[in-house]
Every structure is written in structure tokens, then in C-alpha cells.
Design a protein around this motif. Structure first.
Motif, PDB file in Angstrom:
ATOM      1  N   VAL A 171       0.851  -1.187   0.000  1.00  0.00           N
ATOM      2  CA  VAL A 171       0.000   0.000   0.000  1.00  0.00           C
ATOM      3  C   VAL A 171       0.884   1.233   0.000  1.00  0.00           C
ATOM      4  CG1 VAL A 171      -1.822   1.239   1.207  1.00  0.00           C
ATOM      5  CG2 VAL A 171      -1.752  -1.259   1.293  1.00  0.00           C
ATOM      6  N   SER A 172       0.591   2.182  -0.901  1.00  0.00           N
ATOM      7  CA  SER A 172       1.380   3.404  -0.971  1.00  0.00           C
ATOM      8  C   SER A 172       1.199   4.235   0.287  1.00  0.00           C
ATOM      9  CB  SER A 172       0.957   4.215  -2.195  1.00  0.00           C
ATOM     10  OG  SER A 172      -0.382   4.664  -2.050  1.00  0.00           O
ATOM     11  N   ARG A 173       2.171   5.140   0.531  1.00  0.00           N
ATOM     12  CA  ARG A 173       2.092   5.991   1.719  1.00  0.00           C
ATOM     13  C   ARG A 173       0.831   6.845   1.709  1.00  0.00           C
ATOM     14  NH1 ARG A 173       3.524   5.992   6.660  1.00  0.00           N
ATOM     15  NH2 ARG A 173       5.575   5.195   5.978  1.00  0.00           N
ATOM     16  N   SER A 174       0.537   7.450   0.549  1.00  0.00           N
ATOM     17  CA  SER A 174      -0.664   8.279   0.459  1.00  0.00           C
ATOM     18  C   SER A 174      -1.916   7.434   0.645  1.00  0.00           C
ATOM     19  CB  SER A 174      -0.714   9.013  -0.876  1.00  0.00           C
ATOM     20  OG  SER A 174      -0.750   8.086  -1.960  1.00  0.00           O
ATOM     21  N   GLY A 175      -1.897   6.228   0.049  1.00  0.00           N
ATOM     22  CA  GLY A 175      -3.049   5.334   0.212  1.00  0.00           C
ATOM     23  C   GLY A 175      -3.234   4.905   1.655  1.00  0.00           C
ATOM     24  N   TYR A 176      -2.101   4.614   2.330  1.00  0.00           N
ATOM     25  CA  TYR A 176      -2.157   4.221   3.745  1.00  0.00           C
ATOM     26  C   TYR A 176      -2.753   5.347   4.590  1.00  0.00           C
ATOM     27  CZ  TYR A 176      -0.505   3.095   8.440  1.00  0.00           C
ATOM     28  OH  TYR A 176      -0.429   2.843   9.788  1.00  0.00           O
ATOM     29  N   ASN A 177      -2.290   6.563   4.345  1.00  0.00           N
ATOM     30  CA  ASN A 177      -2.804   7.707   5.105  1.00  0.00           C
ATOM     31  C   ASN A 177      -4.304   7.903   4.874  1.00  0.00           C
ATOM     32  OD1 ASN A 177      -0.251   8.238   6.138  1.00  0.00           O
ATOM     33  ND2 ASN A 177       0.256   9.727   4.524  1.00  0.00           N
ATOM     34  N   TRP A 178      -4.719   7.722   3.617  1.00  0.00           N
ATOM     35  CA  TRP A 178      -6.148   7.873   3.285  1.00  0.00           C
ATOM     36  C   TRP A 178      -6.988   6.813   3.994  1.00  0.00           C
ATOM     37  CZ3 TRP A 178      -9.147  11.333   0.678  1.00  0.00           C
ATOM     38  CH2 TRP A 178     -10.429  10.926   0.369  1.00  0.00           C
ATOM     39  N   TRP A 229     -19.965   5.464   4.979  1.00  0.00           N
ATOM     40  CA  TRP A 229     -19.373   6.122   3.804  1.00  0.00           C
ATOM     41  C   TRP A 229     -17.850   6.166   3.908  1.00  0.00           C
ATOM     42  CZ3 TRP A 229     -20.811   7.961  -0.883  1.00  0.00           C
ATOM     43  CH2 TRP A 229     -19.957   8.844  -1.518  1.00  0.00           C
ATOM     44  N   PHE A 230     -17.350   6.589   5.070  1.00  0.00           N
ATOM     45  CA  PHE A 230     -15.896   6.667   5.245  1.00  0.00           C
ATOM     46  C   PHE A 230     -15.266   5.275   5.274  1.00  0.00           C
ATOM     47  CE2 PHE A 230     -16.819  11.002   6.650  1.00  0.00           C
ATOM     48  CZ  PHE A 230     -15.777  11.696   6.046  1.00  0.00           C
ATOM     49  N   ALA A 231     -15.951   4.305   5.857  1.00  0.00           N
ATOM     50  CA  ALA A 231     -15.431   2.939   5.870  1.00  0.00           C
ATOM     51  C   ALA A 231     -15.371   2.377   4.448  1.00  0.00           C
ATOM     52  CB  ALA A 231     -16.300   2.054   6.764  1.00  0.00           C
ATOM     53  N   LEU A 232     -16.411   2.664   3.648  1.00  0.00           N
ATOM     54  CA  LEU A 232     -16.410   2.216   2.255  1.00  0.00           C
ATOM     55  C   LEU A 232     -15.294   2.893   1.469  1.00  0.00           C
ATOM     56  CD1 LEU A 232     -17.729   0.641  -0.065  1.00  0.00           C
ATOM     57  CD2 LEU A 232     -19.280   2.586  -0.407  1.00  0.00           C
ATOM     58  N   GLY A 233     -15.071   4.183   1.724  1.00  0.00           N
ATOM     59  CA  GLY A 233     -13.974   4.890   1.057  1.00  0.00           C
ATOM     60  C   GLY A 233     -12.629   4.262   1.370  1.00  0.00           C
ATOM     61  N   ALA A 234     -12.436   3.878   2.633  1.00  0.00           N
ATOM     62  CA  ALA A 234     -11.186   3.207   3.013  1.00  0.00           C
ATOM     63  C   ALA A 234     -11.049   1.866   2.297  1.00  0.00           C
ATOM     64  CB  ALA A 234     -11.153   3.007   4.532  1.00  0.00           C
ATOM     65  N   LEU A 235     -12.153   1.128   2.204  1.00  0.00           N
ATOM     66  CA  LEU A 235     -12.122  -0.180   1.537  1.00  0.00           C
ATOM     67  C   LEU A 235     -11.794  -0.036   0.052  1.00  0.00           C
ATOM     68  CD1 LEU A 235     -12.586  -3.226   1.612  1.00  0.00           C
ATOM     69  CD2 LEU A 235     -15.027  -2.782   1.240  1.00  0.00           C
ATOM     70  N   LEU A 236     -12.389   0.943  -0.610  1.00  0.00           N
ATOM     71  CA  LEU A 236     -12.130   1.150  -2.034  1.00  0.00           C
ATOM     72  C   LEU A 236     -10.675   1.559  -2.281  1.00  0.00           C
ATOM     73  CD1 LEU A 236     -15.393   2.993  -3.194  1.00  0.00           C
ATOM     74  CD2 LEU A 236     -14.748   0.610  -3.605  1.00  0.00           C
ATOM     75  N   GLN A 237     -10.146   2.420  -1.421  1.00  0.00           N
ATOM     76  CA  GLN A 237      -8.745   2.843  -1.567  1.00  0.00           C
ATOM     77  C   GLN A 237      -7.806   1.659  -1.345  1.00  0.00           C
ATOM     78  OE1 GLN A 237      -7.433   5.879  -2.478  1.00  0.00           O
ATOM     79  NE2 GLN A 237      -5.505   4.735  -2.534  1.00  0.00           N
ATOM     80  N   LEU A 238      -8.115   0.837  -0.359  1.00  0.00           N
ATOM     81  CA  LEU A 238      -7.293  -0.338  -0.086  1.00  0.00           C
ATOM     82  C   LEU A 238      -7.343  -1.307  -1.263  1.00  0.00           C
ATOM     83  CD1 LEU A 238      -5.543  -1.619   2.126  1.00  0.00           C
ATOM     84  CD2 LEU A 238      -7.595  -2.785   2.960  1.00  0.00           C
ATOM     85  N   THR A 239      -8.527  -1.464  -1.852  1.00  0.00           N
ATOM     86  CA  THR A 239      -8.680  -2.347  -3.007  1.00  0.00           C
ATOM     87  C   THR A 239      -7.857  -1.838  -4.188  1.00  0.00           C
ATOM     88  OG1 THR A 239     -10.922  -2.923  -2.297  1.00  0.00           O
ATOM     89  CG2 THR A 239     -10.352  -3.380  -4.584  1.00  0.00           C
ATOM     90  N   ASP A 275      -5.141  -0.054  -4.093  1.00  0.00           N
ATOM     91  CA  ASP A 275      -3.710  -0.201  -3.842  1.00  0.00           C
ATOM     92  C   ASP A 275      -3.257  -1.659  -3.924  1.00  0.00           C
ATOM     93  OD1 ASP A 275      -3.308   2.458  -3.606  1.00  0.00           O
ATOM     94  OD2 ASP A 275      -3.016   2.496  -1.445  1.00  0.00           O
ATOM     95  N   LEU A 276      -4.079  -2.563  -3.433  1.00  0.00           N
ATOM     96  CA  LEU A 276      -3.691  -3.978  -3.425  1.00  0.00           C
ATOM     97  C   LEU A 276      -3.855  -4.626  -4.791  1.00  0.00           C
ATOM     98  CD1 LEU A 276      -5.176  -5.137  -0.004  1.00  0.00           C
ATOM     99  CD2 LEU A 276      -2.796  -4.602  -0.552  1.00  0.00           C
ATOM    100  N   TRP A 277      -4.873  -4.194  -5.533  1.00  0.00           N
ATOM    101  CA  TRP A 277      -5.111  -4.757  -6.870  1.00  0.00           C
ATOM    102  C   TRP A 277      -5.261  -3.620  -7.869  1.00  0.00           C
ATOM    103  CZ3 TRP A 277      -8.026  -6.593  -2.628  1.00  0.00           C
ATOM    104  CH2 TRP A 277      -7.640  -7.857  -2.174  1.00  0.00           C
ATOM    105  N   PRO A 278      -4.146  -2.986  -8.248  1.00  0.00           N
ATOM    106  CA  PRO A 278      -4.205  -1.850  -9.188  1.00  0.00           C
ATOM    107  C   PRO A 278      -4.851  -2.263 -10.508  1.00  0.00           C
ATOM    108  CG  PRO A 278      -2.017  -2.071  -8.221  1.00  0.00           C
ATOM    109  CD  PRO A 278      -2.769  -3.316  -7.867  1.00  0.00           C
ATOM    110  N   THR A 279      -5.766  -1.448 -10.985  1.00  0.00           N
ATOM    111  CA  THR A 279      -6.443  -1.701 -12.253  1.00  0.00           C
ATOM    112  C   THR A 279      -6.577  -0.397 -13.016  1.00  0.00           C
ATOM    113  OG1 THR A 279      -8.574  -1.444 -11.146  1.00  0.00           O
ATOM    114  CG2 THR A 279      -7.772  -3.702 -11.437  1.00  0.00           C
ATOM    115  N   ASP A 280      -6.771  -0.524 -14.312  1.00  0.00           N
ATOM    116  CA  ASP A 280      -6.951   0.646 -15.165  1.00  0.00           C
ATOM    117  C   ASP A 280      -8.265   0.532 -15.923  1.00  0.00           C
ATOM    118  OD1 ASP A 280      -4.434   1.784 -14.516  1.00  0.00           O
ATOM    119  OD2 ASP A 280      -3.463   0.341 -15.864  1.00  0.00           O
ATOM    120  N   GLY A 281      -8.704   1.663 -16.423  1.00  0.00           N
ATOM    121  CA  GLY A 281      -9.869   1.688 -17.300  1.00  0.00           C
ATOM    122  C   GLY A 281     -11.132   1.238 -16.587  1.00  0.00           C
ATOM    123  N   VAL A 282     -11.924   0.447 -17.323  1.00  0.00           N
ATOM    124  CA  VAL A 282     -13.222   0.016 -16.821  1.00  0.00           C
ATOM    125  C   VAL A 282     -13.087  -0.831 -15.565  1.00  0.00           C
ATOM    126  CG1 VAL A 282     -15.296  -1.302 -17.384  1.00  0.00           C
ATOM    127  CG2 VAL A 282     -14.220   0.138 -19.130  1.00  0.00           C
TER     128      VAL A 282
END
Length: 344
Positions: A3-10, A47-57, A59-66
Motif C-alpha cells: 500500500v502506498s504511503r498516500s493510500g495508507y494515510n487515506w 461512507w468513510f469505511a467504504l472509502g477506506a475499503l475502495l482505496q485499499l482495493t 492499492d492492493l489490486w491496481p487496475t486501469d480503465g473500466v
């Protein structure tokens, strides 16, 4: 580091805010569970818990596009499933209860959930400023209504955990509903049976708590609801001396106020135990607090097919309690839509 530093902080920041909101909810609920803001705390925490989950997802599984939108896929699927459920429920309500505006509510909302995105796409494809502004404004209004409904639902789930306790009550007040040919229908019988259960529990604890069936006479009713409810109670073994009939109320507010007045005349004051249908209990609790009453509201079981339409009516009624707040929240969306229309 996965997990990136910025992602960890988020993630950590969002989780800390979610935990703080849950703490505020818990303290507020313990002090006074009859507050709609409790639902707001829970929705914001989610809402904030979901935001944390999406950010963690991400960082752990980087994806692009759709593929980056994959975590959001459950949202439209849930909306479609809800629309289908509401349409089916609306048809059931019409078949079992007849055609009326209240019975059609779940059907109308279900159709609107399907039609709204289609209409929005059509408006956007016109590339015309005013039409695009209408689509954008409608979107923000739907978001606001959705957030308000989520808060009301969260408050409802929280209030269901309230229990009356083992202290005496000034009375067990049963809120009336419509009679059928002068007799107590199944919906109202459920309320009365739940009240009798609570009354027997208080009697077993040694209290001489009266039962107050409350309800006036509607224009299509041959007698007052309170009188029919009183007969129902005495027919089931409740001593007439323990039944105090209130037969003039036309609204939930009047149910509570007139019942309190009757009890005060008999020297009974203090906390009320109020019984109504499960879908109505959260709003009745809000009303009792608005009237400055110390009360706990219990919900009686209701036929499942009846709940969605009835609950939507409760939500619409609650929206009317804070009209200026909702107008204030929608004002920025309206201003943005006007600016958008002028920009084209």
C-alpha cells in the motif's frame, strides 16, 4: 510495500473518522435514541469505511480503465434489484389491498428507479443546455433523497434495539388505525396483541399499568377506533377497569397528547410505553420527542407485503419535518443547474 504511503494515510484517516462517528453515535443513542441524526452518523461512518475499503482495493489490486470501476458494480445491481422488488410488492399491494395512492407508492417508486436513468440519458443526449441542467439537477436531488432515506433506514434499525426496561410506565398506549366495518382488522389487532403482551409483562413485575386504546372516529367509520379497540381488549380478558379509552384523536400527535391528558386526569404521569405497527414505530418515536414526552415506542409485527409501501409513506412524512433543511441542501444543486444551463 503493498500500500502506498498516500493510500495508507487515506485508509487510516477514513477509518479513524468512521470510528469517531460510531463513537458519537453510541454516546448519542445512549442519551436519546429518538433522534434522526443517529442515522446520519451511521451513514457517514459507513461512507468513510467504504472509502477506506475502495482505496485499499485500488492499492492492493491496481487496475486501469473500466476494471477500476468494478468495486462500484454492486451499486447499480442493487438499485435494479430494489426496483424489481418494489414493483413486485406494488402489484401485490394492489391485488390484496386495492388501488389507492398509498398502495401504489412502492410500485411508482420501483418504476421511477428504472425510468430515471433512462430519462437522464435521453436528456443528456440532446446536448441542449436546459435539458442537461434538468438531468443534472434531478441527479443531485435523487442523491439527496437517497442519502436521506439511508439515514432514516439506519435510524430505524438503531431504534429497533430500544427496550422498555423493567420500570413502571404511566400507561401502555396503543395507537389506532382504520377499522373495517366497525371491527378491528388484522393490522390493528397486531398492535393490540403486542400491547397486551407488554401489559401482562408489567403486571408480572407487580405494576398496575393501565391500557389506553387511542383513536377517534374517521369519516368512513361507524364508531371510534378507541371504542372498538377497547372492546377487543376486554373480549380477551383485560379487566374493563384497566382500559382507559381515548376516542377523539385523528393523528399520531393527538393520540399521544390526548392520551397523556386522560392519564393526567387520573393521576398517572411519567414515561409512556407506546405500541404501534413496526413500520410506524420510528416516526412515532420522533413525534413523541418533538412533543416533549418521555416515551418508548414498541413495534408490532406487520404483514411483510404491507411494509415497503407503508415504510415509504413514513419516510415521506419524516421529510416534511425539516422542509427548510432540505431546501437549503438542494439550493446549491439548483444554482449549479442554472449556471450550467446558461453556460450552453
Amino acid at each position: 510495500m503493498l500500500v502506498s504511503r498516500s493510500g495508507y494515510n487515506w485508509v487510516m484517516g477514513s477509518l479513524l473518522v468512521a470510528v469517531a462517528l460510531l463513537g458519537v453515535f453510541w454516546v448519542s443513542w445512549r442519551r436519546e435514541p429518538r433522534r434522526l441524526r443517529l442515522g446520519v452518523y451511521l451513514v457517514l461512518a459507513a461512507w468513510f469505511a467504504l472509502g477506506a475499503l475502495l482505496q485499499l482495493t485500488r492499492d492492493l489490486w491496481p487496475t486501469d480503465g473500466v476494471w477500476a470501476l468494478l468495486p462500484l458494480l454492486p451499486v447499480p445491481l442493487t438499485v435494479l434489484a430494489l426496483a424489481g422488488f418494489l414493483v413486485a410488492n406494488g402489484l401485490t399491494m394492489v391485488r390484496k389491498e386495492g388501488r389507492s395512492l398509498g398502495n401504489l407508492l412502492s410500485l411508482v417508486v420501483g418504476v421511477a428507479l428504472v425510468a430515471a436513468p433512462v430519462v437522464a440519458i435521453v436528456l443528456l443526449r440532446t446536448h441542449d443546455g436546459p435539458f442537461i441542467a434538468v438531468a443534472v439537477f434531478a441527479f443531485f436531488v435523487c442523491v439527496q433523497l437517497g442519502a436521506s432515506f439511508a439515514a432514516f433506514l439506519a435510524y430505524t434499525l438503531a431504534y429497533r434495539r430500544v427496550r422498555p426496561g423493567d420500570a413502571d410506565a404511566a400507561a401502555v398506549v396503543v395507537l389506532g388505525s382504520g377499522l373495517v366495518r366497525g371491527q378491528v382488522p388484522r393490522l390493528l389487532a397486531g398492535r393490540l396483541d403486542r400491547a397486551v403482551t407488554e401489559w401482562r409483562r408489567l403486571r408480572a413485575l407487580g405494576f398496575s399499568t393501565p391500557l389506553v386504546p387511542s383513536g377517534g372516529q374517521g369519516p368512513d367509520e361507524p364508531r371510534a377506533e378507541g371504542d372498538a379497540m377497547g372492546d377487543y381488549l376486554t373480549d380477551r380478558g383485560i379487566p374493563a377497569s384497566d382500559v382507559v379509552v381515548e376516542d377523539a384523536a385523528r393523528t399520531t400527535e393527538e393520540n399521544l397528547e390526548l392520551s397523556v391528558a386522560l392519564l393526567r386526569d387520573r393521576g398517572r404521569e411519567g414515561r409512556l410505553t407506546v405500541v404501534t405497527s413496526g413500520y410506524h414505530a420510528p416516526r412515532a418515536a420522533l413525534i413523541s420527542r418533538r412533543l416533549g414526552m418521555d416515551a418508548v415506542v414498541l413495534g408490532a409485527p406487520t404483514a411483510r407485503y404491507f411494509v415497503p409501501s407503508a415504510y415509504l409513506r413514513e419516510f415521506v412524512a419524516v421529510l416534511t419535518y425539516h422542509p427548510w433543511l432540505h431546501l437549503l441542501l438542494v439550493a446549491p444543486s439548483a444554482a449549479f443547474a442554472v449556471l450550467l444551463a446558461r453556460a450552453y
